[in-house]
Scaffold this active site. Structure first.
Site, PDB file in Angstrom:
ATOM      1  N   GLU A 268       4.965  44.606   9.369  1.00 22.09           N
ATOM      2  CA  GLU A 268       6.369  44.075   9.771  1.00 22.09           C
ATOM      3  C   GLU A 268       6.575  42.623   9.259  1.00 22.09           C
ATOM      4  OE1 GLU A 268       3.826  42.834  13.509  1.00 22.09           O
ATOM      5  OE2 GLU A 268       4.058  44.536  12.067  1.00 22.09           O
ATOM      6  N   HIS A 292       9.912  51.643  13.774  1.00 19.17           N
ATOM      7  CA  HIS A 292       9.014  50.713  14.342  1.00 19.17           C
ATOM      8  C   HIS A 292       8.892  49.270  13.688  1.00 19.17           C
ATOM      9  CE1 HIS A 292       5.047  49.878  16.408  1.00 19.17           C
ATOM     10  NE2 HIS A 292       4.848  49.197  15.547  1.00 19.17           N
ATOM     11  N   GLU A 293       8.566  49.240  12.504  1.00 18.56           N
ATOM     12  CA  GLU A 293       8.618  47.940  11.766  1.00 18.56           C
ATOM     13  C   GLU A 293      10.098  47.187  11.904  1.00 18.56           C
ATOM     14  OE1 GLU A 293       5.780  47.313  11.162  1.00 18.56           O
ATOM     15  OE2 GLU A 293       5.115  49.499  11.083  1.00 18.56           O
ATOM     16  N   HIS A 296       9.883  45.299  15.005  1.00 18.40           N
ATOM     17  CA  HIS A 296       9.356  44.120  15.139  1.00 18.40           C
ATOM     18  C   HIS A 296      10.042  42.917  14.777  1.00 18.40           C
ATOM     19  CE1 HIS A 296       4.945  44.862  16.151  1.00 18.40           C
ATOM     20  NE2 HIS A 296       4.781  45.980  15.273  1.00 18.40           N
ATOM     21  N   GLU A 315       3.305  45.050  20.528  1.00 17.12           N
ATOM     22  CA  GLU A 315       3.200  46.224  20.095  1.00 17.12           C
ATOM     23  C   GLU A 315       3.874  47.156  21.320  1.00 17.12           C
ATOM     24  OE1 GLU A 315       2.956  47.165  17.254  1.00 17.12           O
ATOM     25  OE2 GLU A 315       1.979  45.560  16.270  1.00 17.12           O
ATOM     26  N   ASP A 372     -10.348  42.675  14.713  1.00 18.27           N
ATOM     27  CA  ASP A 372     -10.132  43.803  13.452  1.00 18.27           C
ATOM     28  C   ASP A 372     -10.951  45.149  14.491  1.00 18.27           C
ATOM     29  OD1 ASP A 372      -8.325  43.293  11.597  1.00 18.27           O
ATOM     30  OD2 ASP A 372     -10.322  42.107  10.653  1.00 18.27           O
ATOM     31  N   TYR A 380      -0.485  49.574  21.834  1.00 20.05           N
ATOM     32  CA  TYR A 380       0.791  50.330  21.550  1.00 20.05           C
ATOM     33  C   TYR A 380       1.360  51.317  22.531  1.00 20.05           C
ATOM     34  CZ  TYR A 380      -0.326  49.001  16.723  1.00 20.05           C
ATOM     35  OH  TYR A 380      -0.490  48.313  15.496  1.00 20.05           O
TER      36      TYR A 380
END
Length: 609
Positions: A268, A292-293, A296, A315, A372, A380
């Site tokens: 995003e 979704h993006e 954001h 998220e 990560d 989410y």
């Protein structure tokens, strides 16, 4: 509260503005750069400023034009190295200074992927893209690499003149590079304060095509027609989002379709969403990545998690908004259906991590944890499930949307933790505090595994998927002739994804069943990446050797972690395919994104170096 993923001290200093100069060198795969940070002191008598860096060569530091001494502190395995700057004079509270740093990135910067011409669609020019989320900005800029710190930025990028530069900012024009006639300088400004992880840069042979009043799609010309078709409804989605949660403050909403090694579905970056080419399904069925993006732009970019432990605030709310947009586009039953699918994705993640793994907490403890490695669908989908459950408890979608809109207005341009969110929830719904008190907050937030309560879902669109999957699970060899291609023809591509997702949560099917499935449904030929991915996993689990080359092909011809990691993991778990999976990975590692390569190496027990 301290940020376990950063060395910086945002309680002492805060960066207000960043002025960057980048010189992109494809030959040596480095960016030669200078950064000027406008930093405000939040306390009296401060004499040392600490910034996050990783794999940067620092050449000089000046503070308000005066030379400053600096040292690189002790290196940490994934956090990098603190840059400790001794200030030439003590600061008083509220005082601002400009810290100028000359430096160079490393060819192994984890934020950057340098692609050879062969790795692009056009095959003629090299390509560079960045991915700073979550903690990789420190590998391209010495900064306070913590989402609690937000700043505006200006950047000038010198690149070979036959290429184009784009950033997560508004283009401010370009000029010939006065120092090199073969180069051009692109200028960018971002006037809305953002956290460091939203700095983004791309340099390549890309071109743009206008999709709407605020949107241009950028990509290599070979992908342009497919991309422009796939994302034609972007402005419509943007308008729906504004109807739901208020005005869009970022001026532009451009899209960039990247080469296949891009590790995520989308990113995003403000003013320039990055998108994987794996969503180019040809029928717009995977375009909800864009919903979704877009979402954001409010939840994440405008209201941001203060540390990565509160990632669900970014998220969970974004998935909630994305599905509200889906509901406006395709109806409430479709929103409910997507919510059912999300619950299954959550089950999948919990199964992968293990139900007692603390990384399946909605709010995990990330002390000494690499962000990560902690990444999954938990923030989410567990986050969404909590919001969906609260929507049902507190009076339905319209009432809950009122809360969401007020929450965004209250915390716009700020960074928040879960406690801020919960306090605001109680304030907004003060008349229903008794209902909120009955929520098992500890079970939702701080307990691993599946949530303590499953929300209610409208199953209209899911029932057909459940019925067909049940039929396959219960089928004996003698029943296999009862299946025909019409079974799938009645299902939308979203329902086909759900049908396969359900089967992946069951015991593996016998080989006879997946062979018959291929005969009647011909899934090996499907172009939709979400269907193909689940189908290949199903076949690997059934130990059907014939799909091993197809699975290796999908794992290597794109680098989206959502697909690549599970495919490699499944192949590794299949005795017959293990050696081939490892050797294929080793052959392809150099062309993978650095973060993807690092995580797949872990999954395959291969030396990460």
């Amino acid at each position: 509260m301290a940020d376990p993923s950063s060395f910086a001290s945002p309680d002492q200093f805060i960066t207000k503005h960043l002025n960057l100069k980048f010189n992109v060198d494809f030959g040596s795969r480095v960016i030669r750069a200078s950064a000027s940070l406008t930093v405000r002191s939040l306390q009296d008598a401060l004499t040392q400023l600490v910034l996050d860096t990783k794999d940067l060569t620092i050449k000089s530091v000046v503070v308000n034009g005066q030379k400053a001494t600096f040292v690189l502190g002790q290196s940490h395995s994934f956090k990098g190295t603190p840059l400790e700057i001794t200030l030439p004079f003590p600061l008083t509270r509220g005082q601002e200074i400009i810290v100028g740093i000359c430096y160079e990135t490393s060819p192994k910067s984890s934020a950057l992927q340098w692609l050879t011409p062969e790795q692009t669609a056009g095959k003629k020019h090299p390509y560079l893209f960045s991915q700073c989320q979550a903690t990789h900005c420190r590998t391209i800029v010495p900064c306070q690499d913590a989402p609690s710190v937000k700043f505006t930025y200006y950047c000038q990028v010198s690149i070979p003149k036959e290429l184009v530069a784009l950033m997560s900012a508004i283009n401010d024009g370009d000029i010939p590079d006065p120092e090199d006639c073969k180069r051009k300088i692109y200028r960018f400004r971002q006037n809305v304060p953002i956290p460091s992880y939203l700095i983004a840069l791309v340099v390549g042979a890309v071109e743009g095509r206008k999709l709407g009043p605020r949107t241009v799609v950028w990509t290599e010309k070979e992908l342009m027609d497919a991309s422009a078709y796939e994302f034609a409804e972007t402005e419509k989605m943007l308008k729906h989002a504004e109807d739901l949660v208020g005005p869009y403050v970022w001026e532009r909403y451009d899209l960039l379709i990247l080469p296949p090694s891009f590790p995520y579905g989308g990113m995003e970056n403000p003013c320039l969403t990055f998108v994987t080419p794996t969503v180019l399904a040809g029928d717009r069925s995977l375009a909800s990545v864009i919903a979704h993006e877009i979402s954001h732009s409010w939840t994440g970019n405008l209201v941001t998690n203060k540390t990565w432990e509160h990632f669900w605030l970014n998220e969970g709310h974004t998935v909630y908004l994305e599905r509200r947009i889906d509901g406006l586009l395709y109806g409430e039953k479709f929103r409910q259906f997507k919510a059912v699918g999300g619950w299954k994705e959550l089950q999948n993640s919990v199964n992968t991590f293990g139900a007692t793994n603390p990384l399946t907490n909605l709010v995990p403890n990330l002390h000494e944890v690499d962000v990560d490695a902690a990444f999954s669908s938990v923030p989410y989908e567990k986050g969404f499930a909590l919001l969906f459950y609260l929507e049902q408890l507190l009076g339905g979608p319209d009432i809950f949307l009122g809360f969401l809109k007020s929450y965004i207005q209250m915390f716009a341009y700020k960074s928040v933790v879960t406690e801020d969110w919960k306090k605001f929830l109680y304030t907004y719904f003060k008349d229903q505090a008794d209902i909120l008190d009955k929520v098992d907050w500890n079970g939702w937030m701080y307990t691993p595994g599946m949530p303590p309560v499953k929300p209610k879902y409208d199953m209209t669109l899911a029932d057909a998927c459940i019925a067909l999957s049940k039929k396959w699970v219960q089928a004996k060899e003698s029943d296999l002739n009862s299946f025909s291609d019409s079974d799938l023809k009645q299902l939308s591509s979203h329902q086909q994804i759900e049908f396969l997702t359900i089967l992946l949560l069951e015991e593996p099917l016998p080989v006879s069943h997946v062979k018959r499935m291929q005969e009647v449904y011909n899934l090996n030929e499907v172009k939709n990446s979400e269907i193909r991915f689940r189908w290949l996993r199903l076949c690997i689990r059934a130990k059907w050797d014939e799909v091993i080359p197809l699975a290796l092909k999908m794992a290597t011809e794109q680098g989206r972690m959502k697909f690549t990691r599970p495919l490699y993991r499944d192949l590794y778990n299949l005795d017959k395919a293990r050696d081939q999976a490892v050797s294929t990975f080793l052959q392809n590692r150099s062309s993978m994104h650095p973060v993807t390569a690092m995580l797949v190496a872990k999954d395959l027990n291969v030396d990460a170096s």
